[in-house]
Scaffold this active site. Sequence first.
Site, PDB file in Angstrom:
ATOM      1  N   GLY A  45     -91.040  14.611  22.865  1.00  0.00           N
ATOM      2  CA  GLY A  45     -89.525  13.672  22.351  1.00  0.00           C
ATOM      3  C   GLY A  45     -89.667  13.695  20.911  1.00  0.00           C
ATOM      4  N   CYS A 257     -63.765  20.147  46.383  1.00  0.00           N
ATOM      5  CA  CYS A 257     -64.852  20.717  47.461  1.00  0.00           C
ATOM      6  C   CYS A 257     -65.363  19.172  48.098  1.00  0.00           C
ATOM      7  CB  CYS A 257     -66.010  21.197  46.321  1.00  0.00           C
ATOM      8  SG  CYS A 257     -67.054  20.030  45.493  1.00  0.00           S
ATOM      9  N   CYS A 279     -64.944  18.179  40.107  1.00  0.00           N
ATOM     10  CA  CYS A 279     -66.298  18.664  39.578  1.00  0.00           C
ATOM     11  C   CYS A 279     -66.233  19.006  38.055  1.00  0.00           C
ATOM     12  CB  CYS A 279     -66.850  19.798  40.440  1.00  0.00           C
ATOM     13  SG  CYS A 279     -67.570  19.098  42.037  1.00  0.00           S
ATOM     14  N   CYS A 285     -69.044  23.429  41.948  1.00  0.00           N
ATOM     15  CA  CYS A 285     -67.732  23.287  42.734  1.00  0.00           C
ATOM     16  C   CYS A 285     -67.371  24.460  43.542  1.00  0.00           C
ATOM     17  CB  CYS A 285     -66.448  22.983  41.931  1.00  0.00           C
ATOM     18  SG  CYS A 285     -65.225  22.338  42.461  1.00  0.00           S
TER      19      CYS A 285
END
Lengths: 310, 363, 259
Positions: A45, A257, A279, A285
């Site tokens: 980080g 989907c 999606c 998808c």
Amino acid sequence: MSALQPAGSGAQFHSIDGVYNFAYLDEQTKRMIRRALLKALAIPGYQVPFGGREMPVAYGWGTGGMQVTASILGVDDVLKVIDQGSDDTTNAVSIRRFFNRTAGVPVTEATTEATVIQTRHRIPEKTLREDQVIVYQVPMPEPLRKLEPRETETRKMHAFAEYGLMQVKLYEDISRHGEITTTYDYPVEVNARYMMAPSPIPKFDNPKMHAMPALQLFGAGREKRIYAIPPYTKVRSLDFNDYPFEPQQFDDPCALCDAKGVFLDEVILDDKGNHMFVCSDSDHCRDRRAEGHMGPRAREAAEKGYGADQ
Amino acid sequence: MYVATKGGEAAIENSHVLIAEERRGDPAVPELEAAQIREQLGGAVDRVMTEGSLYDPDLAALAIKQAQGDLVEAIFLLRAFRTTLPRFGASVPIDTAAMTIRRRISAAFKDLPGGQVLGPTYDYTHRLLDFTLVARGETPPVAPEEDATDAAMPRVADILGHEGLIEPETPPPGPEHPYDLTREPMQFPAGRDQRLQNLFRGDEGFLLALGYSTQRGYGRNHPFAGEIRMGTVQVEFTPEELGFPIALGEIEVTECQMVNQFKGAKGIAPQFTRGYGLAFGQAERKTMGMALVDRALRADELAEDRLHPPQDEEFVLSHSDNVEASGFVSHLKLPHYVDFQSELGMLRGMRASAEAMQKEAAE
Amino acid sequence: MSDAPLLQAEGVSHTYAGGQVGCVDVGFTLYPGEVLGIVGESGSGKSTLLSCLSGALPPSEGRVRFAGQGQGMQDVFQLSEPERRLLMRTDWGIVHQNPRDGLHMSVSAGGNIGERLMAVGARHYGDIRSEALDWLGRVEIDAERVDDLPRTFSGGMQQRTQIARILVSQPRLVFMDEPTGGLDVSVQARLLDLLRGLVRDLGVAAVVVTHDLAVVRLLSDRLMVMRQGRVVESGLTDQVLDDPQHPYSQLLVSSVLQA
């Protein structure tokens, strides 16, 4: 990971242009970037400054991600590049072409086949594996920048773990709006120490970062910072105990989907306010539709006798 | 029936074809040659070399042609090319005192050793569009022979320095190798080497505006153009194996030394302070703007209050690079619809809550 | 209250780079719960002294020592930067003359007051908010203003918000720089009463720097009078004000009475 090639062995690649080194950057530069990556992994980080190079792509358009990808790419890798979750958005196409020209590595749109995934603004829906690396394109690596413009000051805030200012910002959101209003690039705490900007992924994707089996690398080319999250690291989205972090919810499934619990893009259908949600992850998808799942729109079309879409 | 559109690849190919057409313009008009740009658009070439950080008039001309005259785009092209070049090391610092001068003026003195040499300049032209330039093949007037300039052309800063009137330029302590922004990320607080390199590569317009603002009160430092000189200097390099410098060639540069507000301190008699500007080719506006900003950014060093943007180091040095700026500003053209979707969701939610609350209140 | 000193100044002197003298050879000991007033006209050196005492300006000579939590006396300027920053955010507080210097003007009153709590890890919104509300009450600001920005407050309210913001972390030492400067006379009186009450209730030690004798009369136990960088007289507040010994103190006191 197939990234580390000993210098001089197969590193000279005859790309289509015949002029550039494998993946464009020279080996010294790649070494410099890999050193920065190792340092970043040692301090999860933490933003490691690095000597970013001028790339043939504009700053802000993925140069950081590209430099990280170029430094870890090996001849055995399979590369996937997405933007907004899709392989076909113009910038993803452009970056994929770049690596095709300069490295010649096989490319794919299937998340499960890729070993390196470079992404802008989304994490794929499928859980990534230990043998995969995801490289995030980062515009603004400093999570505190909007609260404190000076680098000399934010550097100290990270060094001394003085993150009160961010917590105050969240407090203000709740007092003013009743909830935390940050919806993307939602700040996280990594390994219980450094505050990090996850890049403008929607907060929906934040939970995926926690304890991810894959390696997560972040590149900011213009700001010249690299950071990283080693696999299985604790990543916590900032919140209050009584106002816990909540990812976005979508009311309806994907119109094509039928997927639930995935991030959806809104598509405007006409000027009468009709829209539908599909999606964002185009690969996900497509897989689902190939398996036979049908969302409400797809079912409607089938009933009306339209041909099955691809 | 909605079909997810594919074909981003084809769209990109087509856009490349279109832009090549745009660049060529009307095919009935003869194509521009890079050599013509190099010879006849020196102002553009010089700027692209300076901000592109690469002295090569031919490449700069090519970049300008490829970029259709968009200089920021040309600078980008040159910078990207520069990244791929192998690097041998750093030259010996160029010695502008040994410059073969083509132009040299000082506003600080009426006359000085070596004299005021006006040289080639637009300064005293009248800005009237010259329509004879539209026709091709015009015969230029015969240029007067440039007198061989007097060998003794000491720098004004050195002249003032002999009397101790101006602060000396002393190299800072530490390693001899100057900071290189193209290899290392920027650091704050910035040393002078980092600052000057940043300003050298910085956008001329940005520095001009900031320098201008100091003249209008945003950080006044009472500047005088101590000297502006333009000409060629040798570039020398000391290879490790030889141990002595060898000449690699010549480059043309413009140098501006500003003489600014004097400053004293406890126990130190007051002296004039300096601002420095340098650029490739003939680029007076750039070097003067740069010198004004260099001086303004020394506010901390000279114990001046930092009240205005040109004195704010982080502000100036973080935003001077037009390739970075252009990239990030134009990146807003990239799709952001996922994040926008998130914002839409939040906004709709908030509005729905507000409506619900209003309804409740009404009941 | 223990007998151990809280703050100790020894031979504190500061001269500026151009040669101007700030303060010269100032020394004193402050005990927990005590309030020390420092008075003088502008140019007396009291502001320089305050900057040195509060860790903002390293003195050219002398030392400032503070009793850290369970650590004995520590030289304030020998602390590492993170230690000093933590000190400034928790155990110490500075009430600035201009509340704008001590508040985030674009953060709500509640956010301002809650900041110190959040800076040391408070993570429960409800608790932070109730504590902020509690403090608003203690500084006599209407609870309804908790979400308002300080820029909508009167000068007196801004000052009281600043005070709440500092006291919420239960500091042991507070520095005040002209705490009533710029406020109406009537508002000043109310603020001083409030300050006096809070300081007594919480057992906070304080160093109050001001040109206004009424402020020190009300707030401080002890008093130092400064002139041209030096302390010319010190003692119990009432004694110094009722029976000043040094000619300059006498002048100060008498000029107030005349006004």
